[in-house]
Scaffold this active site. Structure first.
Site, mmCIF file in Angstrom:
data_model
loop_
_atom_site.group_PDB
_atom_site.id
_atom_site.type_symbol
_atom_site.label_atom_id
_atom_site.label_comp_id
_atom_site.label_asym_id
_atom_site.label_seq_id
_atom_site.Cartn_x
_atom_site.Cartn_y
_atom_site.Cartn_z
ATOM 1 N N CYS A 408 0.929 -1.163 0.024
ATOM 2 C CA CYS A 408 0.017 0.130 0.134
ATOM 3 C C CYS A 408 0.955 1.312 0.098
ATOM 4 C CB CYS A 408 -0.903 0.002 0.943
ATOM 5 S SG CYS A 408 -0.023 -0.074 2.593
ATOM 6 N N HIS A 452 -2.806 0.802 6.690
ATOM 7 C CA HIS A 452 -2.903 0.926 5.338
ATOM 8 C C HIS A 452 -2.646 2.613 5.048
ATOM 9 C CE1 HIS A 452 -4.332 -0.249 1.536
ATOM 10 N NE2 HIS A 452 -5.490 0.557 1.474
ATOM 11 N N ASP A 468 -8.640 4.310 -3.326
ATOM 12 C CA ASP A 468 -7.620 3.474 -2.739
ATOM 13 C C ASP A 468 -6.825 2.580 -4.024
ATOM 14 O OD1 ASP A 468 -6.061 1.484 -1.564
ATOM 15 O OD2 ASP A 468 -7.726 0.795 -0.236
#
Length: 649
Positions: A408, A452, A468
């Protein structure tokens, strides 16, 4: 002054075991390598000192080595964990001067600081249980040293367990009275130093590729209980630090944004009411579902809607919150913020900048088209893996055009750089995502490994919108996740068993948090609400505590007085023998010596065995050179002897 007797091997073994037990809860809260160093030093020192005192130069060398180990982990910064580490290091080498009973008592007194110091770093059930065991072991060890000095003989394990039970029964009422009724302060009178060797956690800095330590930590970050509707998985983004500034390698949260006015937010129709139990981080940053509607008491919201505590989060804290997904989040962007959200460092990532500018030329003013193009590229060509080398000078270029794989941090960083290069204001948001429901208790656990990073882009009329990029990776190219690694190590069946056991363990931990750690001044004031008393004033709490403490102290005094009379197993066996004769009307008078009483009984019952036992008892009780084996045999004979009356006692 009379010289203190030398320690016997049995006493030395008791001291070694008790010192190790005192050290254990403290070592478990220190960094693993530092704890191993201290444990090894303790074993080495105890081994060297078993036969003779360790020479002074060697003790100085050990001391310097321990100080170097603490400096290696914490540098010159001083905090709670640094002080605890210094205490552990001193205790690890304290046995180097252990020779006499006086040395043993000194070691025990010093060792008892360790389990209490562990509570400065953790207040969990494991630390509490280990600390209680350490204290009880220390008390029993002191009793053993006293027996060794007074030559009363060795104490059996059964007797030791009996003493442990009595200690618990004696002290528990007063401890409970102090915990439940002693008036608590709403806030401490003095501050507690922060930790300098903190565990990995969210911070105001992100360097792509360096989150592995945090993502490998499966300990809980928070537990959430929802009241009413539960947000779907795609809405379970727990918002933390927002990062604006990029220097080519690191993303950081700016200080200049703190003075900005709060942006306007138009919330959607969905509402989520929930409570979070947030684990200690020694930081002030909290997380909340995206976006919190208001800050609870003791916190504040920043202009980026980060939730900040007014005090460092040095222990478990509980917060009641409401959140709602925004329909419009800062629909009007100030020129200064726009410039900050488009800023890129010069001399870094030329290929990424060129690609973003190319996309802008081809899409015109259509920002959505640029975003869709980036997400489609990620879906078509990129993979998710934890095995990614540390990137170099042009980190975004290397990720986008060379490796095309990462996790991420890499995806969010590269995506925001592409958006800024294309003229779309963007920023990185960090926090946690997801959360697993624990069916035992019906709450959600968010672990540190759920950390994250995602992106927010600013779009005309909508303001900041969450994107995202990691979620765009095609499922068939997700090669290496923490869940996969755990499954490969444990196997499917073992993983199911571990998950069930983990749910039970976490539920128990949550119960401990509920009953003990979250019992604060506010809950104490409502302690008697089930009895119809809505609130206890401080004066009422003091009165209740005084009454309960007096009762507990009276209970302690009675048990201690009774226990002092019966502490010696030999004396206890003799008293029980006297009770058996008392049932037949042959009670020993308080002023009557043991031998005179036995002679009187012998005249009435013709019981010469009692006379022999009384002589052996007097010799064992008052002579200093009676062997332990003889004492144990006498105790056994006293238990077995019965009055010579022909009737059962």
């Amino acid at each position: 002054m009379r010289e203190s007797p030398a320690l016997s091997p049995r006493s030395r073994a008791w001291l070694a075991a008790t010192t190790g037990l005192c050290l254990l809860p403290l070592l478990l809260q220190l960094p693993a390598m530092l704890a191993l160093v201290f444990a090894g030093a303790a074993l080495l020192t105890m081994g060297l000192a078993w036969r003779r005192t360790v020479p002074a130069p060697l003790r100085v060398l050990f001391l310097l080595a321990m100080l170097a180990a603490v400096y290696w982990q914490a540098g010159l910064r001083f905090g709670r964990d640094t002080g605890c580490a210094l205490l552990a290091s001193m205790l690890a080498i304290k046995s180097s001067e252990l020779r006499t009973l006086r040395d043993g008592r000194s070691l025990l007194g010093f060792a008892l600081f360790a389990p209490f110091s562990a509570f400065l770093l953790d207040q969990g059930p494991l630390t509490t249980v280990l600390a209680l065991l350490a204290v009880l072991s220390a008390v029993l060890c002191m009793a053993q040293l006293a027996d060794a000095e007074s030559h009363t003989g060795a104490v059996t394990w059964r007797e030791q367990l009996r003493v442990m039970r009595r200690i618990t029964v004696i002290g528990l009422p007063l401890a409970l009275a102090a915990f439940w009724l002693f008036p608590r302060l709403g806030s401490p009178l003095w501050g507690i130093p922060e930790r300098t060797m903190s565990k990995p956690g969210l911070s105001d800095k992100m360097s792509p590729g360096e989150w592995i330590d945090l993502m490998a930590d499966d300990s809980p970050a928070l537990r959430a209980q929802f009241f009413g509707a539960v947000p779907p998985p795609e809405q379970r983004y727990w918002r933390g630090p927002v990062l604006w500034d990029f220097d080519g390698r690191n993303w950081t949260s700016p200080q200049w944004h703190e003075a900005s006015p709060m942006p306007a937010v138009q919330s959607g129709t969905a509402r989520w009411s929930y409570q979070i139990d947030y684990e200690a981080t020694d930081d002030r940053r909290l997380v909340a579902l995206d976006l919190p509607l208001q800050a609870p008491g003791g916190t504040r919201l920043t202009p980026d809607f980060e939730l900040m505590s007014q005090l460092p989060l040095t222990g478990l804290t509980r917060w009641r919150l409401q959140s709602a997904p925004p329909q419009a989040f800062e629909a009007t962007l100030a020129p200064m913020l726009r410039r900050a959200a488009l800023r890129l460092p010069a001399g870094y990532n030329p290929r990424a900048l060129a690609l973003g500018q190319q996309w802008r030329q081809e899409a015109g003013r259509n920002d959505d088209a640029v975003i869709r193009r980036a997400m489609a590229w990620i879906h078509a060509e990129f993979s998710y893996t934890l095995t990614t080398p540390l990137l170099g000078h042009d980190s975004v270029d290397e990720f986008l055009f060379q490796y095309k794989s990462g996790f991420c941090e890499h995806f969010s960083s590269a995506f925001v750089v592409l958006m800024r290069a294309a003229g779309i204001p963007a920023r990185v948001v960090t926090g946690y995502v997801g959360g697993v429901r624990n069916p035992i208790g019906d709450y959600y656990v968010v672990r540190r490994m759920d950390a994250h990073a995602w992106a927010e882009v600013w779009l005309e009329g909508r303001g900041w919108v969450r994107v995202d990029p990691t979620a765009a990776v095609a499922p068939e190219r997700i090669y290496d996740t923490l869940e996969n690694r755990l499954a490969q190590q444990d196997g499917a069946g073992a993983q199911l068993d571990a998950r069930w056991a983990g749910n039970v363990g976490d539920w128990l931990r949550r119960g401990w948090n509920e009953l003990v750690l979250s019992f604060n001044a506010e809950r104490q004031q409502h302690l008697l609400r089930p009895l119809g008393i809505d609130r206890l004033e401080p004066s009422q709490l003091i009165a209740l505590f005084v009454c309960a403490a007096l009762l507990a102290l009276g209970w302690m005094a009675w048990l201690l007085a009774r226990g002092e009379r019966e502490r010696d197993p030999l004396l206890r066996a003799w008293r029980r023998l006297g009770q058996r004769y008392a049932r037949h009307g042959l009670t020993r008078e308080p002023h009557e010596p043991a031998l005179d009483w036995a002679a009187r009984v012998d005249r009435e019952l013709a019981d010469p065995a009692l006379v022999v036992l009384s002589r052996r008892f007097a010799e064992a009780r008052y002579a200093a050179d009676v062997a332990d084996s003889a004492r144990r045999q006498l105790i056994k004979d006293l238990h077995q002897h019965r009055p010579n009356t022909g009737a059962s006692p």
